[in-house]
Design a protein around this motif. Structure first.
Motif, PDB file in Angstrom:
ATOM      1  N   ASN A  68       1.162  -1.494  -0.276  1.00 42.51           N
ATOM      2  CA  ASN A  68       0.065  -0.060  -0.166  1.00 42.51           C
ATOM      3  C   ASN A  68       0.888   1.388  -0.167  1.00 42.51           C
ATOM      4  O   ASN A  68       0.293   2.644   0.093  1.00 42.51           O
ATOM      5  N   GLN A  69       2.426   1.274  -0.344  1.00 42.51           N
ATOM      6  CA  GLN A  69       2.827   2.928  -0.169  1.00 42.51           C
ATOM      7  C   GLN A  69       3.286   2.627  -1.549  1.00 42.51           C
ATOM      8  O   GLN A  69       2.989   1.974  -2.220  1.00 42.51           O
TER       9      GLN A  69
ATOM     10  N   ASP B 139       0.604  -7.142  -3.741  1.00 40.05           N
ATOM     11  CA  ASP B 139       1.396  -8.212  -3.863  1.00 40.05           C
ATOM     12  C   ASP B 139       2.149  -8.919  -5.310  1.00 40.05           C
ATOM     13  O   ASP B 139       2.712  -8.588  -5.255  1.00 40.05           O
ATOM     14  N   GLU B 140       1.084  -8.050  -5.790  1.00 38.61           N
ATOM     15  CA  GLU B 140       1.274  -7.869  -7.550  1.00 38.61           C
ATOM     16  C   GLU B 140       1.974  -7.472  -8.537  1.00 38.61           C
ATOM     17  O   GLU B 140       2.163  -7.978  -9.078  1.00 38.61           O
TER      18      GLU B 140
ATOM     19  N   ASN C 152      14.171  -4.980 -10.353  1.00 47.68           N
ATOM     20  CA  ASN C 152      13.054  -5.659 -10.038  1.00 47.68           C
ATOM     21  C   ASN C 152      12.663  -5.641  -8.440  1.00 47.68           C
ATOM     22  O   ASN C 152      13.309  -4.925  -7.417  1.00 47.68           O
ATOM     23  N   LEU C 153      11.450  -5.417  -8.486  1.00 53.24           N
ATOM     24  CA  LEU C 153      10.538  -4.824  -7.214  1.00 53.24           C
ATOM     25  C   LEU C 153      10.190  -5.666  -6.729  1.00 53.24           C
ATOM     26  O   LEU C 153       9.168  -7.056  -6.775  1.00 53.24           O
ATOM     27  N   SER C 154      10.546  -5.736  -4.905  1.00 57.87           N
ATOM     28  CA  SER C 154       9.943  -7.245  -4.145  1.00 57.87           C
ATOM     29  C   SER C 154       9.075  -6.358  -3.285  1.00 57.87           C
ATOM     30  O   SER C 154       9.140  -5.126  -2.782  1.00 57.87           O
ATOM     31  N   VAL C 155       7.711  -6.880  -2.835  1.00 55.65           N
ATOM     32  CA  VAL C 155       7.050  -6.219  -2.196  1.00 55.65           C
ATOM     33  C   VAL C 155       6.929  -6.850  -0.456  1.00 55.65           C
ATOM     34  O   VAL C 155       6.464  -8.074  -0.486  1.00 55.65           O
ATOM     35  N   SER C 156       6.721  -6.025   0.775  1.00 59.03           N
ATOM     36  CA  SER C 156       7.022  -7.012   2.031  1.00 59.03           C
ATOM     37  C   SER C 156       5.607  -6.619   2.385  1.00 59.03           C
ATOM     38  O   SER C 156       4.920  -5.615   1.604  1.00 59.03           O
ATOM     39  N   ARG C 157       5.760  -7.249   3.519  1.00 55.66           N
ATOM     40  CA  ARG C 157       4.413  -6.522   4.028  1.00 55.66           C
ATOM     41  C   ARG C 157       4.998  -6.290   6.499  1.00 55.66           C
ATOM     42  O   ARG C 157       3.989  -6.016   6.899  1.00 55.66           O
TER      43      ARG C 157
END
Length: 259
Positions: free
Chosen positions: A88-89, A171-172, A193-198
């Motif tokens: 959500n950022q 996430d996607e 490369n993009l990584s997404v974390s919670r």
């Protein structure tokens, strides 16, 4: 391949083979033993997305493959670093572009997501009709335009230096992004490369600690109030009020030796 012998294992089947090559690639394209495309003497214009279609009796599948060329054939130089964002950022996907000269008149930048089953174009950013010289390539006097894909219009934007800003990260959104730069000096591509974390943002911890401190202070105040209330209740059994409204220590009646 056509009319394969179905009685043999796939690795040993004998088939009739036929290959057709377009005129533009007649001297450079071929097919290897495992049906991979072999493209000889790669040129800058060969970079991009290729579509592979496989058809058989019981199968029909189409997939896209992105070719990224690296080397000294292009005077343009691109480099990038991995990007990371919290759910959500806003994610910022950037690159570094070095042009061989400042006398260019246009730069076209395209951002795509290439790790999904089908390549998804996000936006195209164009600097055209550029004049003059500037310290940074994006500071020249140009006609600026951008075209954002319909599915990203509410979330994607581009900074003046070509950085992709992806809002409300999901996430996607994690995966590999391809930025392609075209200029008079040539063409260059690079992946980001993009990584997404919670995980919780570090900036959120002070507010949570403040809440905990306030709650702890409230508990302490309640505890002190209870102690003070019990103390006043105990003294109430030993004190009495005078007609004037002041309190004094109660005394036993005269002549009473019971105390």
């Amino acid at each position: 391949m056509e009319r394969c012998n179905q009685t043999l294992a796939p690795s040993g089947q004998q088939c009739q083979q036929r290959m057709e090559v377009g005129d533009f690639y007649s001297s450079r394209a071929n097919i290897s033993y495992n049906t991979s495309l072999v493209l000889q003497d790669a040129q800058p214009d060969d970079a991009g997305v290729y579509q592979l279609t496989v058809q058989g009796l019981d199968v029909a599948r189409t997939m896209q493959i992105t070719l990224i060329l690296q080397g000294t054939f292009s005077p343009l130089f691109l480099s990038s670093n991995p990007a990371h964002a919290h759910l959500n950022q806003t994610a910022l996907l950037s690159f570094s572009l070095r042009t061989p000269s400042s006398g260019w008149d246009f730069i076209h930048i395209t951002w795509e997501l290439i790790s999904s089953p089908k390549n998804r174009r996000i936006l195209t950013y164009t600097l055209d009709g550029c004049t003059g010289k500037a310290w940074n390539w994006w500071e020249q006097s140009c006609t600026v335009s951008q075209e954002v894909d319909r599915s990203y219009r509410q979330r994607a934007g581009v900074r003046p230096n070509g950085t992709l800003a992806l809002r409300d990260v999901r996430d996607e959104d994690a995966g590999t992004y391809l930025v392609t730069v075209r200029a008079p000096d040539g063409l260059a591509c690079v992946g980001v490369n993009l990584s997404v974390s919670r995980e919780m943002l570090a900036a959120e911890w002070p507010s949570i600690l403040s809440i905990i401190q306030i709650a702890a202070a409230g508990v302490v105040l309640c505890f002190l109030a209870l102690i003070l209330g019990e103390h006043m209740f105990w003294r109430g059994d030993k004190l009495e009020k005078t007609p004037g409204g002041t309190c004094h220590q109660s005394q036993p009646p005269p002549g009473d030796d019971s105390g």
